[in-house]
Design a protein around this motif. Sequence first.
Motif, PDB file in Angstrom:
ATOM      1  N   LEU A  70       0.851  -1.185   0.000  1.00  0.00           N
ATOM      2  CA  LEU A  70       0.000   0.000   0.000  1.00  0.00           C
ATOM      3  C   LEU A  70       0.890   1.239   0.000  1.00  0.00           C
ATOM      4  CD1 LEU A  70      -2.765  -0.740   2.666  1.00  0.00           C
ATOM      5  CD2 LEU A  70      -3.095  -0.517   0.197  1.00  0.00           C
ATOM      6  N   PHE A  71       0.498   2.248  -0.791  1.00  0.00           N
ATOM      7  CA  PHE A  71       1.204   3.521  -0.752  1.00  0.00           C
ATOM      8  C   PHE A  71       0.316   4.591  -0.137  1.00  0.00           C
ATOM      9  CE2 PHE A  71       2.189   7.725  -2.275  1.00  0.00           C
ATOM     10  CZ  PHE A  71       3.542   7.814  -1.950  1.00  0.00           C
ATOM     11  N   GLU A  72       0.774   5.194   0.939  1.00  0.00           N
ATOM     12  CA  GLU A  72       0.099   6.313   1.610  1.00  0.00           C
ATOM     13  C   GLU A  72      -1.422   6.123   1.623  1.00  0.00           C
ATOM     14  OE1 GLU A  72       1.039   8.164   4.070  1.00  0.00           O
ATOM     15  OE2 GLU A  72       2.534   9.241   2.887  1.00  0.00           O
ATOM     16  N   PRO A  73      -1.891   5.012   2.225  1.00  0.00           N
ATOM     17  CA  PRO A  73      -3.337   4.769   2.245  1.00  0.00           C
ATOM     18  C   PRO A  73      -4.029   5.678   3.255  1.00  0.00           C
ATOM     19  CG  PRO A  73      -2.224   3.153   3.601  1.00  0.00           C
ATOM     20  CD  PRO A  73      -1.143   3.985   2.967  1.00  0.00           C
ATOM     21  N   THR A  74      -5.339   5.844   3.088  1.00  0.00           N
ATOM     22  CA  THR A  74      -6.119   6.444   4.163  1.00  0.00           C
ATOM     23  C   THR A  74      -6.122   5.455   5.323  1.00  0.00           C
ATOM     24  OG1 THR A  74      -8.213   5.448   3.472  1.00  0.00           O
ATOM     25  CG2 THR A  74      -7.621   7.577   2.467  1.00  0.00           C
ATOM     26  N   THR A  75      -6.437   5.928   6.513  1.00  0.00           N
ATOM     27  CA  THR A  75      -6.494   5.030   7.672  1.00  0.00           C
ATOM     28  C   THR A  75      -7.523   3.935   7.435  1.00  0.00           C
ATOM     29  OG1 THR A  75      -5.834   6.848   9.115  1.00  0.00           O
ATOM     30  CG2 THR A  75      -6.855   4.941  10.165  1.00  0.00           C
ATOM     31  N   GLU A  76      -8.635   4.281   6.807  1.00  0.00           N
ATOM     32  CA  GLU A  76      -9.695   3.297   6.520  1.00  0.00           C
ATOM     33  C   GLU A  76      -9.188   2.210   5.570  1.00  0.00           C
ATOM     34  OE1 GLU A  76     -14.320   3.211   4.906  1.00  0.00           O
ATOM     35  OE2 GLU A  76     -13.160   5.067   4.811  1.00  0.00           O
ATOM     36  N   GLN A  77      -8.498   2.620   4.480  1.00  0.00           N
ATOM     37  CA  GLN A  77      -7.953   1.635   3.531  1.00  0.00           C
ATOM     38  C   GLN A  77      -6.947   0.718   4.222  1.00  0.00           C
ATOM     39  OE1 GLN A  77      -6.373   4.484   0.771  1.00  0.00           O
ATOM     40  NE2 GLN A  77      -8.043   4.221  -0.706  1.00  0.00           N
ATOM     41  N   PHE A  78      -6.096   1.320   5.022  1.00  0.00           N
ATOM     42  CA  PHE A  78      -5.074   0.544   5.710  1.00  0.00           C
ATOM     43  C   PHE A  78      -5.703  -0.476   6.659  1.00  0.00           C
ATOM     44  CE2 PHE A  78      -2.674   0.426   9.792  1.00  0.00           C
ATOM     45  CZ  PHE A  78      -1.708  -0.487   9.392  1.00  0.00           C
ATOM     46  N   LEU A  79      -6.688  -0.064   7.451  1.00  0.00           N
ATOM     47  CA  LEU A  79      -7.295  -0.975   8.419  1.00  0.00           C
ATOM     48  C   LEU A  79      -8.040  -2.108   7.723  1.00  0.00           C
ATOM     49  CD1 LEU A  79      -8.524   1.515  11.168  1.00  0.00           C
ATOM     50  CD2 LEU A  79      -6.630  -0.121  11.308  1.00  0.00           C
ATOM     51  N   GLU A  80      -8.630  -1.822   6.572  1.00  0.00           N
ATOM     52  CA  GLU A  80      -9.313  -2.879   5.811  1.00  0.00           C
ATOM     53  C   GLU A  80      -8.314  -3.962   5.400  1.00  0.00           C
ATOM     54  OE1 GLU A  80     -11.808  -3.345   1.625  1.00  0.00           O
ATOM     55  OE2 GLU A  80     -11.463  -1.344   2.458  1.00  0.00           O
ATOM     56  N   LEU A  81      -7.155  -3.548   4.848  1.00  0.00           N
ATOM     57  CA  LEU A  81      -6.144  -4.521   4.424  1.00  0.00           C
ATOM     58  C   LEU A  81      -5.482  -5.180   5.627  1.00  0.00           C
ATOM     59  CD1 LEU A  81      -5.101  -5.266   1.478  1.00  0.00           C
ATOM     60  CD2 LEU A  81      -6.619  -3.295   1.607  1.00  0.00           C
ATOM     61  N   ALA A  82      -5.299  -4.409   6.707  1.00  0.00           N
ATOM     62  CA  ALA A  82      -4.704  -4.978   7.912  1.00  0.00           C
ATOM     63  C   ALA A  82      -5.595  -6.076   8.495  1.00  0.00           C
ATOM     64  CB  ALA A  82      -4.461  -3.885   8.952  1.00  0.00           C
ATOM     65  N   THR A  83      -6.905  -5.867   8.469  1.00  0.00           N
ATOM     66  CA  THR A  83      -7.848  -6.873   8.965  1.00  0.00           C
ATOM     67  C   THR A  83      -7.770  -8.142   8.124  1.00  0.00           C
ATOM     68  OG1 THR A  83      -9.320  -5.141   9.789  1.00  0.00           O
ATOM     69  CG2 THR A  83     -10.274  -7.332   9.490  1.00  0.00           C
ATOM     70  N   ASP A  84      -7.704  -7.981   6.792  1.00  0.00           N
ATOM     71  CA  ASP A  84      -7.536  -9.147   5.909  1.00  0.00           C
ATOM     72  C   ASP A  84      -6.230  -9.878   6.229  1.00  0.00           C
ATOM     73  OD1 ASP A  84      -9.871  -8.449   4.675  1.00  0.00           O
ATOM     74  OD2 ASP A  84      -8.934  -7.607   2.874  1.00  0.00           O
ATOM     75  N   THR A  85      -5.168  -9.110   6.504  1.00  0.00           N
ATOM     76  CA  THR A  85      -3.861  -9.697   6.802  1.00  0.00           C
ATOM     77  C   THR A  85      -3.908 -10.490   8.108  1.00  0.00           C
ATOM     78  OG1 THR A  85      -2.765  -7.870   5.658  1.00  0.00           O
ATOM     79  CG2 THR A  85      -1.415  -9.151   7.177  1.00  0.00           C
ATOM     80  N   LYS A  86      -4.622  -9.967   9.080  1.00  0.00           N
ATOM     81  CA  LYS A  86      -4.715 -10.660  10.372  1.00  0.00           C
ATOM     82  C   LYS A  86      -5.391 -12.022  10.217  1.00  0.00           C
ATOM     83  CE  LYS A  86      -6.200 -10.249  15.131  1.00  0.00           C
ATOM     84  NZ  LYS A  86      -6.842  -9.472  16.193  1.00  0.00           N
ATOM     85  N   ARG A  87      -6.354 -12.111   9.310  1.00  0.00           N
ATOM     86  CA  ARG A  87      -7.111 -13.355   9.132  1.00  0.00           C
ATOM     87  C   ARG A  87      -6.303 -14.442   8.427  1.00  0.00           C
ATOM     88  NH1 ARG A  87     -11.509 -10.005   6.671  1.00  0.00           N
ATOM     89  NH2 ARG A  87     -12.876  -9.318   8.366  1.00  0.00           N
ATOM     90  N   ASP A  88      -5.238 -14.045   7.706  1.00  0.00           N
ATOM     91  CA  ASP A  88      -4.529 -14.985   6.831  1.00  0.00           C
ATOM     92  C   ASP A  88      -3.052 -15.037   7.223  1.00  0.00           C
ATOM     93  OD1 ASP A  88      -3.329 -16.418   4.830  1.00  0.00           O
ATOM     94  OD2 ASP A  88      -4.315 -15.362   3.186  1.00  0.00           O
ATOM     95  N   PRO A  89      -2.582 -16.145   7.817  1.00  0.00           N
ATOM     96  CA  PRO A  89      -1.184 -16.221   8.278  1.00  0.00           C
ATOM     97  C   PRO A  89      -0.163 -16.220   7.139  1.00  0.00           C
ATOM     98  CG  PRO A  89      -2.292 -18.340   8.549  1.00  0.00           C
ATOM     99  CD  PRO A  89      -3.349 -17.355   8.169  1.00  0.00           C
ATOM    100  N   THR A  90      -0.622 -16.402   5.896  1.00  0.00           N
ATOM    101  CA  THR A  90       0.334 -16.391   4.780  1.00  0.00           C
ATOM    102  C   THR A  90       0.496 -15.003   4.168  1.00  0.00           C
ATOM    103  OG1 THR A  90      -1.312 -16.883   3.038  1.00  0.00           O
ATOM    104  CG2 THR A  90      -0.337 -18.755   4.218  1.00  0.00           C
ATOM    105  N   ARG A  91      -0.211 -13.998   4.730  1.00  0.00           N
ATOM    106  CA  ARG A  91      -0.161 -12.649   4.165  1.00  0.00           C
ATOM    107  C   ARG A  91       0.790 -11.747   4.940  1.00  0.00           C
ATOM    108  NH1 ARG A  91      -5.522 -10.597   1.408  1.00  0.00           N
ATOM    109  NH2 ARG A  91      -4.769  -8.570   2.086  1.00  0.00           N
TER     110      ARG A  91
END
Length: 216
Positions: free
Chosen positions: A47-68
């Motif tokens: 991600l490049f300079e995301p909004t906080t909302e964009q970042f948290l959305e991807l961070a949540t997906d990352t938390k769910r998947d140990p391969t990310r």
Amino acid sequence: MNAHADAQLLQTWITGWSRCRGYERHDDGRSTSVLLTDQQNQTEHFLFEPTTEQFLELATDTKRDPTRILTVVTNRMRELIDAAHPLGMRVTDRQQALMSVDMSGQDVEDPRPPGDDFTLEHARDGECRRVLVRAHGELAARGSVSAVGDYAVYDRIITEEGFRRRGLGSFVMRALTAGVLEDDVTTGLLMASADGRALYAFLGWEHLADVFVIRG
């Protein structure tokens, strides 16, 4: 430089980095991802300079998947890391940096090795140029660079443990630069590790943005 141009720099870096590592990039509209085929098929999302909302959305997906893995290029690192704190994410690196350098004025001649023990080898692997430095047949240092349009994207500038503090990092960078200047590049681009930042600053590279990495 405007935000769109900065974001394009990250895409340019991903293209060159992927070429030299044999990865394929994928854009899904939210992030650019790369399957790390040499690292147990983990997937790294950028991600490049995301909004906080964009970042948290991807961070949540990352938390769910140990391969990310989620890598964020930003000048709001502290703010975004704090925002992710309630998710319980692991920040595995917060000391990288995206850096650039003006290639005009760089030396077009191969540098002299820092000692008679060292030999320099150039190799081409598709669109990736590689440099190997050996001492009596033993690999001492190496690095890669790929031309992407007007940019030279450097990757994996590594000095082996027994050969450090002998100027080989600078030597590899200069050797790669002498080769890639044949491609009429105007700007160098790299993602520096904590260890590499001082070397690149010494060589005239400028800091563009901080980089941090989080996992679930």
